[in-house]
Write an enzyme that holds these catalytic residues in place. Structure first.
Site, PDB file in Angstrom:
ATOM      1  N   LYS A   1       0.840  -1.202   0.000  1.00  0.00           N
ATOM      2  CA  LYS A   1       0.000   0.000   0.000  1.00  0.00           C
ATOM      3  C   LYS A   1       0.879   1.257   0.000  1.00  0.00           C
ATOM      4  CE  LYS A   1      -3.372   2.433   2.808  1.00  0.00           C
ATOM      5  NZ  LYS A   1      -4.330   2.405   3.913  1.00  0.00           N
TER       6      LYS A   1
ATOM      7  N   GLU B   1      10.540  -4.611   4.500  1.00  0.00           N
ATOM      8  CA  GLU B   1      10.603  -6.035   4.136  1.00  0.00           C
ATOM      9  C   GLU B   1      10.291  -6.220   2.656  1.00  0.00           C
ATOM     10  OE1 GLU B   1       8.960  -4.770   6.677  1.00  0.00           O
ATOM     11  OE2 GLU B   1       9.289  -5.953   8.498  1.00  0.00           O
TER      12      GLU B   1
ATOM     13  N   GLY C   1      -4.791  -1.585   5.051  1.00  0.00           N
ATOM     14  CA  GLY C   1      -3.998  -2.726   4.568  1.00  0.00           C
ATOM     15  C   GLY C   1      -4.682  -4.064   4.826  1.00  0.00           C
ATOM     16  N   ARG C   2      -5.186  -4.258   6.035  1.00  0.00           N
ATOM     17  CA  ARG C   2      -5.780  -5.563   6.380  1.00  0.00           C
ATOM     18  C   ARG C   2      -7.181  -5.723   5.810  1.00  0.00           C
ATOM     19  NH1 ARG C   2      -4.687  -2.333  10.472  1.00  0.00           N
ATOM     20  NH2 ARG C   2      -6.318  -1.501  11.811  1.00  0.00           N
TER      21      ARG C   2
ATOM     22  N   GLU D   1      -4.837  -6.682  14.680  1.00  0.00           N
ATOM     23  CA  GLU D   1      -4.298  -5.363  14.319  1.00  0.00           C
ATOM     24  C   GLU D   1      -5.403  -4.307  14.418  1.00  0.00           C
ATOM     25  OE1 GLU D   1      -0.720  -4.745  11.496  1.00  0.00           O
ATOM     26  OE2 GLU D   1      -2.438  -4.182  10.274  1.00  0.00           O
TER      27      GLU D   1
ATOM     28  N   HIS E   1      -5.889 -33.241  17.798  1.00  0.00           N
ATOM     29  CA  HIS E   1      -4.796 -34.092  18.267  1.00  0.00           C
ATOM     30  C   HIS E   1      -3.623 -33.267  18.774  1.00  0.00           C
ATOM     31  CE1 HIS E   1      -6.692 -37.812  16.979  1.00  0.00           C
ATOM     32  NE2 HIS E   1      -7.233 -37.051  16.038  1.00  0.00           N
TER      33      HIS E   1
ATOM     34  N   LYS F   1       9.320  -1.034  14.116  1.00  0.00           N
ATOM     35  CA  LYS F   1       9.886  -0.691  12.803  1.00  0.00           C
ATOM     36  C   LYS F   1      11.008   0.326  12.953  1.00  0.00           C
ATOM     37  CE  LYS F   1       5.700  -0.918   9.926  1.00  0.00           C
ATOM     38  NZ  LYS F   1       4.818  -0.095   9.106  1.00  0.00           N
TER      39      LYS F   1
HETATM   40  O1  F6P Z   1       3.146  -2.966   9.753  1.00  0.00           O
HETATM   41  C1  F6P Z   1       1.793  -3.169   9.634  1.00  0.00           C
HETATM   42  C2  F6P Z   1       1.310  -2.834   8.262  1.00  0.00           C
HETATM   43  O2  F6P Z   1       1.254  -1.453   8.109  1.00  0.00           O
HETATM   44  C3  F6P Z   1      -0.024  -3.482   7.983  1.00  0.00           C
HETATM   45  O3  F6P Z   1      -1.074  -2.766   8.474  1.00  0.00           O
HETATM   46  C4  F6P Z   1       0.023  -3.605   6.511  1.00  0.00           C
HETATM   47  O4  F6P Z   1      -0.936  -4.523   6.052  1.00  0.00           O
HETATM   48  C5  F6P Z   1       1.437  -4.072   6.315  1.00  0.00           C
HETATM   49  O5  F6P Z   1       2.182  -3.347   7.267  1.00  0.00           O
HETATM   50  C6  F6P Z   1       2.009  -3.855   4.948  1.00  0.00           C
HETATM   51  O6  F6P Z   1       1.982  -2.517   4.566  1.00  0.00           O
HETATM   52  P1  F6P Z   1       2.185  -2.090   3.061  1.00  0.00           P
HETATM   53  O7  F6P Z   1       1.082  -2.708   2.258  1.00  0.00           O
HETATM   54  O8  F6P Z   1       2.139  -0.603   3.056  1.00  0.00           O
HETATM   55  O9  F6P Z   1       3.515  -2.617   2.599  1.00  0.00           O
END
Ligand code: F6P
Length: 552
Positions: free
Chosen positions: A214, A220, A276-277, A362, A393, A516
C-alpha cells in the site's frame, strides 16, 4: 479516570447497559449449557441465523434471550449503527489517521454511488477491476510474455501483512478454482530464506513478480523486491529493460513505485481509504485473480457485498456480524475470556485463521479509546486456530479440560469439492468430528456418566468433561469463491462491531510503528558495530553476542 468521554457521553463501563450486563452475568453464573437446553429444547433451532449461504448456529453460546436483548441495548447505546452508517457513507471514521474506511466500496456494484469528500469512488474501483481483468486474462491466455518471449507460468507476490495474507490465504482456499498450470508463491518474510525457497526452482523467464505494498515503503517488501529484481536480471543476463515484463506493482503510492523502477502503467492502484488488512479485495488480490480468473474473483466480491448489505440493513435481531461481535463483547467483558479460536474443518481454510489474526488483532488490539483515554475493559482477543481435526490431536485437550475459557467458531461445509473424487468419501468422517466436538465442548461428560461406564473412582475426575464451552457453528453447503467472500466480510464486520462498542479506532495500527523504527536503528549496530544511542543494556549485550557469533 473520568466517567465521561470528551463528547460528554459515559465511558463504556459506566453505562447503565454495561451494569445491566454485569448483573445479568452474576445471575447466570452457575447456569450450564445443559440447563439452558433443558429449559428450552427448541434452542437448537431457535438460535440460528442465515446470511447468504452461511447457516449460523449459536445455540451453544452461554446466552439467553435476555443476554441477547441486553447486548443489543449496549450496541444501541454505544451507537454501533450510527458508526456503521458513517462507515458505509464514507465518513472519516478512522479518526487518528483522518481517513474514510471504505473497503465496502471495493465490492459495491458499478451502479452504486459512494462518495468521499463529494467524489464518487465507485467508478475508480471498477476501472481498476477492469484493468486487473485485462491483465489477468493476458497472463492466463499466454498473451503476456516475459522478456525472452516465454509465457508466464509463475506468479510471485511479494508483500507483507495485509499485502500478503489475504491473497496467500485465498489462493489456498480456492486452489480447486485455480489454473493448475500456474505456480503461485507468496514471499513476505525479510528472512532471505523466504525468497530463496520461493524462486530457487523457477525459470526467471517465466516468472512475474507482483510487488504489493500500500505504502511502497515497507522495508521487508522493498528489500525482497530489490533482491527479486537482482535475481531476475542475473538469471536472464538482462538489463533494466527486462523489468517491465516481469514486475508489476499494487499500491497507493505511484511516486514510490516509479522510484523503484516499475513503470506506473504496470501499477494497479488503490486508495488511502482502504486499510492494509482490509485490502485483499482491492488490487492487492491481483495474484488471486490471475490464479482463479476474473469471473471467480467477481463472484467472491459478490459474496462480500451480500454480507455488507446484510450488515447494513438486517434488523439487529437477525444481523449476523452484530451477533458475532456482541458475543465477543460478552465473553471479553463479562467472562474474562482472553482468546478466541477459529477452527475450520476444511483443509483449504488452513490459512484462514492466520488471515483473521491480522484482521482482528491489528484492528482491535488497542488499549486507548478514540479520545486517547486508557480503556478499563477488555478489547480484542488473541485469535488463533488451525484446521480442526489436526487441532483435536494437539491443543483441543486444553479446550476441553484446561482452565481457560476459549470461545470458538467452528466452520464446516456440507459438500466436499467434486475434484476430490473418491477422497470425497472421507468428508463424512471429517464432519462427524466437526459436530462431535461442539457437542463435547458444550455438554461435556458428568462424573456420573463416567462412573456408569465402570471407570475406577480415582480416574473419574480425569475422565470428566466439564463442558459449558461456548461455540458458534458456521455451516455452508460448499466452499466457493462467493462463500469465501461472505466469510471474510462476516469477520470484518464482527471486528467493526466490537471496535464500535469498545470505542476504539479499529482502523489504525500505531502499535507496529515502534518496532519498525527501532529495527532501522539497530541494524547499523549489527553490521558495523555502531554505537547506537538509546540501546538498553540487555539489547546491547545481545547485539554484542550476535556480532561475536558472526565473527565480527
Ligand atoms: O506494519 C503493519 C502494516 O502497516 C499493515 O497494516 C500492513 O498490512 C502491512 O504493514 C504492509 O503494509 P504495506 O502494504 O504498506 O507494505
Amino acid at each position: 479516570m473520568s466517567e465521561r468521554n470528551a463528547q460528554g457521553t459515559p465511558r463504556l463501563d459506566q453505562r447503565p447497559e454495561w451494569h445491566a450486563l454485569a448483573k445479568h452475568r452474576e445471575e447466570l453464573s452457575g447456569t450450564h449449557l445443559r440447563d439452558l437446553f433443558d429449559r428450552d429444547p427448541d434452542r437448537g433451532s431457535r438460535y440460528t441465523l442465515q446470511v447468504g449461504d452461511l447457516h449460523l448456529d449459536y445455540s451453544k453460546q452461554l446466552v439467553t434471550d435476555e443476554t441477547l436483548d441486553l447486548l443489543r441495548e449496549l450496541a444501541t447505546a454505544t451507537k454501533v449503527f450510527e458508526l456503521r452508517d458513517a462507515m458505509f457513507g464514507g465518513e472519516r471514521i478512522n479518526v487518528t489517521e483522518n481517513r474514510a474506511v471504505l473497503h465496502t466500496a471495493l465490492r459495491a456494484p458499478q451502479s452504486a454511488t459512494i462518495s468521499v469528500d463529494g467524489q464518487n469512488v465507485v467508478p475508480g474501483v471498477h476501472a481498476v477491476l477492469y484493468k486487473m481483468t485485462v491483465f489477468a486474462d493476458r497472463i492466463r491466455s499466454g498473451e503476456w510474455t516475459g522478456h525472452t518471449g516465454k509465457r508466464i507460468r509463475n506468479i510471485v507476490n511479494i508483500g507483507i501483512g495485509g499485502s500478503d495474507l489475504g491473497p496467500a490465504m485465498a489462493y489456498e482456499v480456492l486452489r480447486s478454482y485455480a489454473d493448475r498450470d500456474l505456480t503461485l508463491r507468496f514471499v513476505s518474510n525479510v528472512d532471505g530464506a523466504d525468497l530463496h525457497e520461493s524462486v530457487r526452482d523457477l525459470d526467471a523467464a517465466e516468472t512475474l513478480f507482483i510487488i504489493a505494498s500500500k505504502t511502497f515503503t515497507t522495508i521487508e517488501t522493498i528489500t525482497n523486491a530489490t533482491s527479486a529484481r537482482q535475481w531476475l536480471l542475473g538469471e536472464l543476463g538482462a538489463g533494466d529493460e527486462a523489468v517491465a515484463k516481469h514486475f508489476v506493482a499494487l499500491s497507493t503510492n505511484a511516486e514510490k513505485v516509479a522510484e523503484f523502477g516499475i513503470d506506473t502503467t504496470n501499477m494497479f492502484e488503490f486508495w488511502d481509504w482502504v486499510g492494509g488488512r482490509y485490502s485483499f479485495d482491492s488490487a492487492i488480490g491481483l495474484s488471486l485473480m490471475i490464479a482463479i480468473g476474473a469471473e471467480s474473483f467477481r463472484s467472491m466480491l459478490a459474496g462480500f457485498h451480500l454480507v455488507d448489505e446484510h450488515f447494513r440493513t438486517a434488523p439487529p435481531e437477525r444481523n449476523v456480524p452484530l451477533l458475532l461481535g456482541l458475543l465477543g463483547v460478552w465473553y471479553g467483558g463479562f467472562h474474562d475470556a482472553q482468546a478466541h479460536a477459529v477452527l475450520p474443518y476444511s483443509h483449504y481454510l488452513s490459512r484462514f485463521t492466520a488471515y483473521l489474526q491480522q484482521l482482528d488483532m491489528e484492528s482491535n488490539g488497542k488499549s486507548v479509546d478514540r479520545d486517547g483515554n486508557p480503556v478499563s475493559w477488555q478489547t480484542g482477543p488473541v485469535v488463533w486456530g488451525t484446521p480442526g481435526t489436526n487441532g483435536q490431536h494437539a491443543y483441543y485437550q486444553l479446550l476441553h479440560q484446561g482452565t481457560k475459557l476459549v470461545p470458538a467458531d467452528f466452520i464446516g461445509f456440507a459438500r466436499p469439492l467434486a475434484e476430490l473424487g473418491p477422497l470425497a468419501g472421507q468428508h463424512d468422517l471429517l464432519m462427524a468430528n466437526f459436530f462431535a466436538q461442539t457437542q463435547a465442548l458444550a455438554f461435556g461428560k458428568t462424573p456420573d456418566e463416567v462412573r456408569a461406564e465402570g471407570v475406577p473412582e480415582e480416574l473419574v475426575p480425569h475422565k470428566t468433561f466439564r463442558g459449558n464451552h461456548p461455540t458458534t457453528t458456521i455451516l455452508a453447503n460448499e466452499l466457493t469463491p462467493s462463500v469465501l467472500g461472505q466469510l471474510i466480510a462476516l469477520y470484518e464486520h464482527k471486528v467493526f462491531v466490537q471496535g464500535a462498542v469498545w470505542n476504539i479506532d479499529s482502523f489504525d495500527q500505531w502499535g507496529v510503528e515502534l518496532g519498525k523504527v527501532l529495527a532501522k536503528r539497530v541494524e547499523p549496530a549489527l553490521t558495523e558495530g555502531a554505537d547506537v544511542p538509546g540501546l538498553d543494556p540487555s539489547t546491547k549485550a545481545l547485539v554484542a553476542k550476535y556480532r561475536e557469533l558472526r565473527g565480527r
